[in-house]
Design an enzyme around this catalytic site. Structure first.
Site, PDB file in Angstrom:
ATOM      1  N   HIS A 137       0.813  -1.222   0.000  1.00 18.55           N
ATOM      2  CA  HIS A 137       0.000   0.000   0.000  1.00 18.55           C
ATOM      3  C   HIS A 137       0.844   1.269   0.000  1.00 18.55           C
ATOM      4  O   HIS A 137       0.337   2.342   0.329  1.00 18.55           O
ATOM      5  CB  HIS A 137      -0.983  -0.022   1.188  1.00 18.55           C
ATOM      6  CG  HIS A 137      -2.007  -1.111   1.073  1.00 18.55           C
ATOM      7  ND1 HIS A 137      -2.742  -1.591   2.139  1.00 18.55           N
ATOM      8  CD2 HIS A 137      -2.427  -1.839  -0.013  1.00 18.55           C
ATOM      9  CE1 HIS A 137      -3.559  -2.558   1.726  1.00 18.55           C
ATOM     10  NE2 HIS A 137      -3.386  -2.734   0.425  1.00 18.55           N
ATOM     11  N   GLY A 213      -1.413  -9.581  12.475  1.00 27.41           N
ATOM     12  CA  GLY A 213      -1.953  -8.249  12.759  1.00 27.41           C
ATOM     13  C   GLY A 213      -2.710  -7.590  11.638  1.00 27.41           C
ATOM     14  O   GLY A 213      -2.593  -6.385  11.453  1.00 27.41           O
TER      15      GLY A 213
HETATM   16  C1  BJW Z   1      -3.044  -6.763  16.514  1.00 25.08           C
HETATM   17  C2  BJW Z   1      -2.510  -6.056  17.579  1.00 25.08           C
HETATM   18  C3  BJW Z   1      -1.287  -6.520  18.103  1.00 25.08           C
HETATM   19  C4  BJW Z   1      -4.349  -5.082  16.988  1.00 25.08           C
HETATM   20  N1  BJW Z   1      -0.699  -7.590  17.573  1.00 25.08           N
HETATM   21  N2  BJW Z   1      -2.442  -7.826  16.018  1.00 25.08           N
HETATM   22  C5  BJW Z   1     -12.609  -8.015  -3.296  1.00 25.08           C
HETATM   23  C6  BJW Z   1     -13.743  -8.067  -2.501  1.00 25.08           C
HETATM   24  C7  BJW Z   1     -14.315  -6.906  -1.995  1.00 25.08           C
HETATM   25  C8  BJW Z   1     -13.756  -5.644  -2.257  1.00 25.08           C
HETATM   26  C9  BJW Z   1     -12.624  -5.608  -3.031  1.00 25.08           C
HETATM   27  C10 BJW Z   1     -12.071  -6.771  -3.552  1.00 25.08           C
HETATM   28  N3  BJW Z   1     -10.975  -6.438  -4.269  1.00 25.08           N
HETATM   29  C11 BJW Z   1     -10.800  -5.084  -4.178  1.00 25.08           C
HETATM   30  C12 BJW Z   1     -11.811  -4.559  -3.469  1.00 25.08           C
HETATM   31  C13 BJW Z   1     -12.000  -3.107  -3.127  1.00 25.08           C
HETATM   32  C14 BJW Z   1     -11.138  -2.653  -1.965  1.00 25.08           C
HETATM   33  C15 BJW Z   1     -11.436  -3.478  -0.734  1.00 25.08           C
HETATM   34  O1  BJW Z   1     -10.711  -4.357  -0.330  1.00 25.08           O
HETATM   35  N4  BJW Z   1     -12.538  -3.189  -0.068  1.00 25.08           N
HETATM   36  C16 BJW Z   1     -12.932  -3.937   1.135  1.00 25.08           C
HETATM   37  C17 BJW Z   1     -12.686  -3.062   2.377  1.00 25.08           C
HETATM   38  C18 BJW Z   1     -14.360  -4.344   1.010  1.00 25.08           C
HETATM   39  N5  BJW Z   1      -9.723  -2.740  -2.310  1.00 25.08           N
HETATM   40  C19 BJW Z   1      -9.110  -1.812  -3.014  1.00 25.08           C
HETATM   41  O2  BJW Z   1      -9.725  -0.821  -3.430  1.00 25.08           O
HETATM   42  C20 BJW Z   1      -7.651  -1.991  -3.355  1.00 25.08           C
HETATM   43  N6  BJW Z   1      -7.463  -1.759  -4.735  1.00 25.08           N
HETATM   44  C21 BJW Z   1      -7.799  -2.660  -5.673  1.00 25.08           C
HETATM   45  O3  BJW Z   1      -8.134  -3.775  -5.389  1.00 25.08           O
HETATM   46  O4  BJW Z   1      -7.716  -2.182  -6.973  1.00 25.08           O
HETATM   47  C22 BJW Z   1      -8.424  -2.902  -7.999  1.00 25.08           C
HETATM   48  C23 BJW Z   1      -9.913  -2.747  -7.724  1.00 25.08           C
HETATM   49  C24 BJW Z   1     -10.442  -1.493  -7.451  1.00 25.08           C
HETATM   50  C25 BJW Z   1     -11.823  -1.349  -7.192  1.00 25.08           C
HETATM   51  C26 BJW Z   1     -12.641  -2.463  -7.151  1.00 25.08           C
HETATM   52  C27 BJW Z   1     -12.107  -3.727  -7.388  1.00 25.08           C
HETATM   53  C28 BJW Z   1     -10.731  -3.858  -7.685  1.00 25.08           C
HETATM   54  C29 BJW Z   1      -6.814  -0.944  -2.621  1.00 25.08           C
HETATM   55  C30 BJW Z   1      -6.826  -1.085  -1.142  1.00 25.08           C
HETATM   56  C31 BJW Z   1      -6.020   0.050  -0.510  1.00 25.08           C
HETATM   57  C32 BJW Z   1      -6.109   0.053   0.999  1.00 25.08           C
HETATM   58  N7  BJW Z   1      -5.547   1.280   1.485  1.00 25.08           N
HETATM   59  C33 BJW Z   1      -5.405   1.473   2.911  1.00 25.08           C
HETATM   60  C34 BJW Z   1      -4.810   2.881   3.133  1.00 25.08           C
HETATM   61  C35 BJW Z   1      -3.327   2.887   2.763  1.00 25.08           C
HETATM   62  C36 BJW Z   1      -2.719   4.214   2.932  1.00 25.08           C
HETATM   63  C37 BJW Z   1      -2.738   4.700   4.352  1.00 25.08           C
HETATM   64  O5  BJW Z   1      -2.170   4.048   5.260  1.00 25.08           O
HETATM   65  O6  BJW Z   1      -3.331   5.737   4.576  1.00 25.08           O
HETATM   66  O7  BJW Z   1      -4.552   0.470   3.476  1.00 25.08           O
HETATM   67  S1  BJW Z   1      -6.934   1.271   3.821  1.00 25.08           S
HETATM   68  C38 BJW Z   1      -6.184   0.519   5.234  1.00 25.08           C
HETATM   69  O8  BJW Z   1      -6.634  -0.866   5.361  1.00 25.08           O
HETATM   70  C39 BJW Z   1      -4.679   0.446   4.914  1.00 25.08           C
HETATM   71  C40 BJW Z   1      -4.330  -0.904   5.465  1.00 25.08           C
HETATM   72  O9  BJW Z   1      -3.102  -1.340   4.886  1.00 25.08           O
HETATM   73  C41 BJW Z   1      -5.522  -1.730   5.106  1.00 25.08           C
HETATM   74  C42 BJW Z   1      -5.645  -3.000   5.907  1.00 25.08           C
HETATM   75  O10 BJW Z   1      -5.806  -2.746   7.262  1.00 25.08           O
HETATM   76  P1  BJW Z   1      -5.120  -3.705   8.339  1.00 25.08           P
HETATM   77  O11 BJW Z   1      -3.660  -3.601   8.239  1.00 25.08           O
HETATM   78  O12 BJW Z   1      -5.710  -5.053   8.271  1.00 25.08           O
HETATM   79  O13 BJW Z   1      -5.510  -2.940   9.696  1.00 25.08           O
HETATM   80  P2  BJW Z   1      -6.862  -3.052  10.577  1.00 25.08           P
HETATM   81  O14 BJW Z   1      -6.898  -1.844  11.428  1.00 25.08           O
HETATM   82  O15 BJW Z   1      -8.037  -3.321   9.744  1.00 25.08           O
HETATM   83  O16 BJW Z   1      -6.645  -4.337  11.467  1.00 25.08           O
HETATM   84  C43 BJW Z   1      -5.654  -4.394  12.482  1.00 25.08           C
HETATM   85  C44 BJW Z   1      -5.642  -5.807  13.022  1.00 25.08           C
HETATM   86  O17 BJW Z   1      -4.590  -5.887  13.973  1.00 25.08           O
HETATM   87  C45 BJW Z   1      -6.920  -6.229  13.753  1.00 25.08           C
HETATM   88  O18 BJW Z   1      -7.311  -7.509  13.285  1.00 25.08           O
HETATM   89  C46 BJW Z   1      -6.515  -6.301  15.218  1.00 25.08           C
HETATM   90  O19 BJW Z   1      -7.187  -7.332  15.935  1.00 25.08           O
HETATM   91  C47 BJW Z   1      -5.036  -6.613  15.104  1.00 25.08           C
HETATM   92  N8  BJW Z   1      -4.215  -6.163  16.225  1.00 25.08           N
HETATM   93  N9  BJW Z   1      -3.365  -5.053  17.948  1.00 25.08           N
HETATM   94  C48 BJW Z   1      -1.305  -8.241  16.576  1.00 25.08           C
HETATM   95  N10 BJW Z   1      -0.695  -5.887  19.186  1.00 25.08           N
END
Ligand code: BJW
Ligand code: ZN
Length: 266
Positions: A137, A213
């Site tokens: 990302h 995580g």
């Molecule tokens: C701990 C802890 C400790 C806490 N130890 N653990 C297929 C199906 C449905 C939708 C889509 C699909 N394919 C694509 C999509 C659309 C979309 C998407 O996924 N939407 C869903 C939300 C429904 N994806 C996209 O748009 C992507 N692009 C793409 O696919 O392009 C082609 C396309 C476009 C349009 C349609 C279809 C295809 C791009 C995604 C970009 C995500 N960007 C972000 C922001 C990045 C920049 C920034 O930082 O500002 O990325 S959003 C945000 O979420 C960030 C993260 O990397 C990402 C994931 O979050 P993460 O890391 O999982 O964090 P959390 O907070 O969710 O979870 C934390 C976890 O840690 C929790 O589980 C806690 O329990 C745990 N935890 N303490 C261990 N101490």
């Protein structure tokens, strides 16, 4: 297999020991113990906004100052954070075990910082690249033009003064005059095909996917571990909470990254 009991950790350790190739996928939770807020769950809000409301091209088009304010705040916050025990343990794993690929959704640069520190400690500074993650990302500290895509290098946006700036005063591209934006991947934007291709190939070739995580809600990152399972590999999940991947995990270790990852890989 839901408690990080001694037996579950031993099982995960033996899967990792026996693996020729390992893919590690991390999310915001791996940096939580460094003080970097996660996106979802408790503490996941910035002011009253959710990540999904700010990390989009539409949000930037509507209110670039608000979006820059969020990123400037996060840049300042992350600058004060240090890698934690999980980042260091994963860097040691990547440096000591050939065939390990680190893949992160995080933009905070903490894996790379850990890679440099561990490579220095192990007296193999030139090898730090082997512990550099594929950053799905992007990079919080990178900046590029929103119009022509030109890489603008390091651009400082001051978190406190930006609230008083007009849109006309926001940083602009030296080539085309377009607004500059953070070098990250927002919702609806494509991931860098080279980075995603390398991450997919690593997952497809791995005997073990170690997923740490992440809420596993955001695609395509959330689908990577399925490639490892599809080839008969194992999935080890480290997370205090269950995720959509948990039911498919070979071993699900409920606990924090800082406590569990070093116990798994050191
Ligand atoms: C701990 C802890 C400790 C806490 N130890 N653990 C297929 C199906 C449905 C939708 C889509 C699909 N394919 C694509 C999509 C659309 C979309 C998407 O996924 N939407 C869903 C939300 C429904 N994806 C996209 O748009 C992507 N692009 C793409 O696919 O392009 C082609 C396309 C476009 C349009 C349609 C279809 C295809 C791009 C995604 C970009 C995500 N960007 C972000 C922001 C990045 C920049 C920034 O930082 O500002 O990325 S959003 C945000 O979420 C960030 C993260 O990397 C990402 C994931 O979050 P993460 O890391 O999982 O964090 P959390 O907070 O969710 O979870 C934390 C976890 O840690 C929790 O589980 C806690 O329990 C745990 N935890 N303490 C261990 N101490
Ligand atoms: Zn430009």
């Amino acid at each position: 297999m839901s408690d990080p009991t001694h037996a579950a950790i031993e099982r995960a350790r033996s899967l990792i020991d026996a693996a020729d190739r390992i893919v590690v996928l991390t999310g915001a939770g791996v940096s939580a113990e460094s003080g970097v807020p996660t996106f979802r769950g408790a503490g996941g809000l910035w002011k009253t906004f959710r990540a999904e409301e700010l990390a989009t091209p539409g949000a930037f088009a509507r209110d670039p100052r608000l979006v820059w304010e969020w990123y400037a705040w996060r840049r300042a916050l992350v600058s004060e954070c240090e890698p934690n025990a999980a980042h260091f343990a994963l860097a040691r794993l990547a440096l000591s075990r050939e065939g390990t690929t680190l893949v992160t959704q995080n933009v905070d640069g903490l894996h790379a910082r850990a890679a440099h520190e561990v490579a220095d400690e192990m007296a193999c500074p030139g090898d730090a690249t082997r512990a550099m993650p594929l950053e799905l990302h992007g990079d919080l500290f990178a900046t590029r033009c929103n119009d022509c895509g030109r890489d603008a290098g390091e651009v400082t946006v001051d978190a406190t003064s930006i609230t008083t700036k007009s849109v006309a005063e926001l940083p602009r591209c030296a080539r085309c005059g377009g607004l500059l934006r953070p070098g990250v991947v927002w919702f609806g934007e494509s991931l860098d095909p080279g980075v995603l291709g390398a991450a997919t190939a690593a997952a497809e070739g791995a005997d073990v996917a170690l997923v740490v995580g992440t809420s596993a809600l955001v695609h395509p990152a959330a689908g990577l571990a399925a490639h490892t399972l599809a080839r008969g590999g194992a999935l080890i999940e480290v997370n205090p909470d269950a995720t959509p991947l948990s039911d498919r995990a070979t071993v699900a270790l409920r606990g924090t990254a800082g406590a569990i990852v070093p116990a798994l890989v050191d």
